[in-house]
Write a protein that holds these residues in place. Structure first.
Motif, mmCIF file in Angstrom:
data_model
loop_
_atom_site.group_PDB
_atom_site.id
_atom_site.type_symbol
_atom_site.label_atom_id
_atom_site.label_comp_id
_atom_site.label_asym_id
_atom_site.label_seq_id
_atom_site.Cartn_x
_atom_site.Cartn_y
_atom_site.Cartn_z
ATOM 1 N N VAL A 77 -9.100 21.637 -29.641
ATOM 2 C CA VAL A 77 -9.458 22.986 -29.218
ATOM 3 C C VAL A 77 -9.897 23.821 -30.424
ATOM 4 O O VAL A 77 -10.916 24.524 -30.377
ATOM 5 C CB VAL A 77 -8.277 23.660 -28.480
ATOM 6 N N VAL A 78 -9.170 23.744 -31.520
ATOM 7 C CA VAL A 78 -9.518 24.513 -32.723
ATOM 8 C C VAL A 78 -10.875 24.069 -33.262
ATOM 9 O O VAL A 78 -11.725 24.906 -33.591
ATOM 10 C CB VAL A 78 -8.417 24.375 -33.798
ATOM 11 N N VAL A 79 -11.114 22.781 -33.345
ATOM 12 C CA VAL A 79 -12.400 22.277 -33.836
ATOM 13 C C VAL A 79 -13.527 22.741 -32.908
ATOM 14 O O VAL A 79 -14.589 23.165 -33.372
ATOM 15 C CB VAL A 79 -12.372 20.735 -33.957
ATOM 16 N N LEU A 98 -13.633 25.456 -31.041
ATOM 17 C CA LEU A 98 -13.857 26.884 -31.247
ATOM 18 C C LEU A 98 -14.619 27.158 -32.539
ATOM 19 O O LEU A 98 -15.503 28.024 -32.584
ATOM 20 C CB LEU A 98 -12.525 27.641 -31.240
ATOM 21 N N VAL A 99 -14.289 26.431 -33.585
ATOM 22 C CA VAL A 99 -14.987 26.605 -34.861
ATOM 23 C C VAL A 99 -16.457 26.219 -34.717
ATOM 24 O O VAL A 99 -17.352 26.932 -35.181
ATOM 25 C CB VAL A 99 -14.300 25.789 -35.980
ATOM 26 N N LEU A 100 -16.727 25.109 -34.069
ATOM 27 C CA LEU A 100 -18.118 24.678 -33.870
ATOM 28 C C LEU A 100 -18.891 25.668 -33.004
ATOM 29 O O LEU A 100 -20.065 25.958 -33.277
ATOM 30 C CB LEU A 100 -18.159 23.285 -33.254
ATOM 31 N N LEU A 101 -18.247 26.204 -31.979
ATOM 32 C CA LEU A 101 -18.891 27.193 -31.126
ATOM 33 C C LEU A 101 -19.215 28.460 -31.910
ATOM 34 O O LEU A 101 -20.322 28.996 -31.810
ATOM 35 C CB LEU A 101 -17.992 27.521 -29.935
ATOM 36 N N ALA A 102 -18.278 28.914 -32.720
ATOM 37 C CA ALA A 102 -18.507 30.118 -33.522
ATOM 38 C C ALA A 102 -19.642 29.911 -34.519
ATOM 39 O O ALA A 102 -20.492 30.790 -34.710
ATOM 40 C CB ALA A 102 -17.225 30.511 -34.249
#
Length: 81
Positions: free
Chosen positions: A23-25, A27-31
């Motif tokens: 989930v964290v990865v 979100l980072v890629l989406l941002a």
């Protein structure tokens, strides 16, 4: 069998940790795609309407001379006709 529960709990923690990491990865890629994608786009991929503005800015900063400015502006105007 007190030891059999410990293995199941360890597996649950590992799966939970992997899910949280995914989930964290994500979100980072989406941002990065939303924010960094626009800022890092090269000039060659910008819409052609920006080309004349960029050319005028380069001339105003003294990066190109009047002859080069006029030639490039002519080429841009011919291409949009």
């Amino acid at each position: 069998m007190p030891g059999s529960c410990a293995g199941a709990m360890t597996g649950t923690w590992v799966v939970g940790f992997l899910f949280l990491a995914a989930v964290v990865v994500g979100l980072v890629l989406l941002a990065r795609a939303l924010v960094g994608g626009r800022a890092s786009r090269p000039d060659s991929l910008r819409p052609s309407g920006d080309a004349l503005r960029i050319l005028e800015e380069r001339y105003a900063r003294g990066e190109i001379d009047e002859r080069e400015f006029k030639e490039r502006r002519r080429i841009l105007e011919e291409g949009s006709a």
